[in-house]
Design a protein around this motif. Structure first.
Motif, PDB file in Angstrom:
ATOM      1  N   ARG A 137      75.446 -17.261   9.464  1.00 11.11           N
ATOM      2  CA  ARG A 137      75.855 -17.620  10.832  1.00 11.11           C
ATOM      3  C   ARG A 137      76.226 -19.091  10.842  1.00 11.11           C
ATOM      4  N   ASP A 178      78.948 -17.615  18.829  1.00  8.93           N
ATOM      5  CA  ASP A 178      78.296 -16.387  19.275  1.00  8.93           C
ATOM      6  C   ASP A 178      77.711 -15.703  18.047  1.00  8.93           C
ATOM      7  N   GLU A 180      76.245 -13.061  17.573  1.00 11.36           N
ATOM      8  CA  GLU A 180      76.448 -11.610  17.487  1.00 11.36           C
ATOM      9  C   GLU A 180      77.777 -11.284  16.823  1.00 11.36           C
TER      10      GLU A 180
END
Lengths: 209, 382
Positions: A137, A178, A180
């Protein structure tokens, strides 16, 4: 049958080879959190399956997959730990994963090249990539990012393949991740004009497909 | 008449050609990976121009020429343009190392690599098995041919043996000749696989020479191109690591201390191939009535087998050195499940005169080309 003398000789040789093997193996140092190619299994399973053949690195059209050694890791302060020596790694600051955009083939090429299933085959469609790729991430450090320091930049937002979804530009082009949607390809880190990079990938060591 | 006419097709030219091809591939595959990278990024012509006159430029040009063979020029209606798509498609099919490679689109994985991966992960996915099919079939049918015909270290160890044979003549040094039990490698294989099963850690690949050689070749080629990208084209010894030192150490030990000890005694891959090739269908067999009991074949065998006494059970890698060395052509490849000797048409003469003629051909005198034909005077009994 083995004679006693032969057995002693063989034993010595065995011990020496095993010691040499462990020497090359990297001992028992703690494992490093390093970014793996797309489709990689969780770290334990990945290390068990991977045979260190470098086929994924050869197949990568962007040549972003390197064998993880002291030398390749050192510019990024990463040292291979137990069982990690020579396994494939991506150092996005050097070269990030382009997700095979613009190259031939229906699958991400490293995943199609892997002979052991350490990298699971992933189709080269936006849906499959979004669903199955999890390399890490992106994380922004506001203390470093120019857009948080009175200038506006936005280079990372432009570089993101999931632009305006994984990485949105807020006020003053401030990047907002984000988690996700972000799959950790590292193109934002590669593009960041700040040194040290204000946006970096935190590798996902629990990835599973 | 000639007692032992030269073999029309000696084995060694075929074997050396295959081995050299593997060595070329060892370095060509990482080069193709870089070529593919530049071509995919539409930077190939720029890089060739930039590195004009240096090794990297030349290598890219040769790779370009080789990969374009048979593909007509022209793309997107421009007849002079490089057929980029077709070359990219083709070059994808050549990558990897002796450890695991794709050759012409066919995936090939070393059985040792596959076994170790399966043991360490307790899993055998189809992708692993499919890469194993061809190597496994070859080994079951032809025996340990990987060792004798394909393994690039085999060629380097043959080189060591040659250097070793020069020592007494050139430097008047008599190298040590230690021998170890050939059973050790099976023990090592078992220990390695047990470790993998129990700990999930792969150990054997860290000291398996062909795997090391593949990694070193990759790292060398990539480092050369990285240097060139940084503005320093040309040859240099870069990218090599402790792996190369380890392989050189092995070669040195084979020269000075123990001939062929790695393949005979230590190599876990050799052990696995020996086990798999135990019931091979192609074997070296001896014609008992033709053999003159000169023991030349026993002395030349790299694996320490004894073809003259028909003890070529599982260690034989079908390299054919004994076949080439035999002065009376008593040895040859046969389709058989046993290594027992066979009857053959007895050659015209097998007298003490014949033995006297071939006796001076000690192993040192046997060139790689095989023994020179021993000739009897014209008019020998027929």
């Amino acid at each position: 049958m083995l004679t006693r003398k032969e057995f002693m000789k063989a034993g010595t040789l065995l011990g020496a080879s095993l010691a040499a093997g462990f020497g090359f193996h990297g001992g028992t140092r703690a494992r490093a959190d390093v970014m793996r190619p797309p489709g990689a299994l969780p770290e334990d399973e990945f290390l068990a399956r991977c045979i260190r053949c470098a086929r994924c690195g050869d197949a990568c059209p962007n040549q972003c997959i390197l064998p993880f050694t002291e030398e390749t890791g050192s510019p990024f302060s990463l040292t291979p730990g137990a069982g990690q020596v020579r396994t494939p790694a991506i150092f996005p600051r050097r070269q990030a994963c382009s997700l095979c955009v613009g190259s031939e083939g229906d699958e991400l090429r490293c995943t199609a090249a892997c002979p052991t299933g350490a990298l699971q085959v992933i189709k080269k469609t936006p849906e499959a990539i979004q669903e199955k790729v999890s390399m890490g991430r992106a994380e922004v450090d506001p203390n470093l990012c120019y857009s948080f320091q009175g200038s506006s930049c936005g280079v990372c937002v432009q570089a993101c393949p999931f632009e305006r979804r994984a990485l949105k530009a807020g006020l003053f082009e401030r990047p907002e991740v984000d988690p996700e949607v972000c799959i950790g390809c590292g193109l934002c880190e590669r593009a960041c004009i700040r040194y040290p990079q204000a946006i970096t990938i935190v590798p996902d060591m629990t990835r599973a497909t | 008449m000639k007692l032992a006419p030269k073999r029309r097709f000696p084995v060694w030219p075929f074997r050396r050609s295959v081995q050299l091809l593997v060595v070329v591939a060892l370095f060509a595959f990482p080069v193709i990976a870089r070529y593919n990278h530049y071509l995919a990024a539409r930077q190939l012509d720029k890089q060739i121009e930039r590195w004009e006159g240096s090794t990297q430029g030349l290598v890219l040009q040769v790779t370009d020429a080789a990969l374009r063979v048979g593909i007509p020029d022209g793309e997107s209606g421009v007849p002079t343009r490089r057929p980029r798509r077709a070359i990219l498609e083709r070059s994808r099919g050549f990558h990897g190392s002796p450890w695991s490679a794709e050759v012409g689109g066919v995936s090939l994985t070393d059985p040792l690599a596959a076994t170790e991966s399966a043991c360490a992960s307790w899993a055998a996915p189809w992708v692993l098995i499919s890469g194993l099919l061809l190597p496994l079939a070859l080994t079951v049918l032809l025996g340990r041919v990987f060792c004798g015909w394909i393994c690039p270290m085999g060629l380097l160890f043959d080189l060591s043996a040659w250097v070793r044979s020069l020592l007494p003549k050139l430097l008047e040094i008599k190298p040590l000749d230690l021998r170890f039990s050939r059973g050790t490698k099976y023990l090592l294989l078992a220990v390695g696989l047990a470790l993998a099963l129990l700990t999930g850690d792969a150990v054997l690949n860290t000291f398996y020479p062909p795997a090391i050689l593949g990694r070193e070749a990759h790292s060398f080629v990539f480092a050369l191109f990285d240097r060139a990208e940084d503005g320093m084209p040309g040859l240099a010894l870069v990218g090599v690591t402790g792996g190369t030192a380890f392989l050189l150490l092995l070669m040195g030990l084979e020269v000075a201390v123990a001939p062929r000890f790695w393949c005979r005694t230590v190599c876990p891959g050799g052990a696995l191939y020996s086990l798999l090739g135990r019931w091979r269908l192609v074997r070296v067999r001896r014609k008992r009535d033709v053999c003159i009991d000169c023991t030349i074949c026993d002395k030349v065998c790299p694996q320490g087998e004894l073809p003259m006494t028909d003890r070529t059970v599982s260690e034989c890698d079908n390299c054919g050195e004994c076949i080439d060395a035999c002065p009376v052509r008593a040895l040859g490849y046969r389709i058989a499940v046993t290594s027992k000797p066979m009857t053959g048409r007895p050659l015209p003469v097998a007298t003490s005169a014949t033995v006297a003629t071939v006796a001076p051909l000690t192993p040192e005198g046997v060139s790689l080309a095989g023994a020179e034909p021993a000739e009897l005077p014209e008019g020998g009994a027929s």
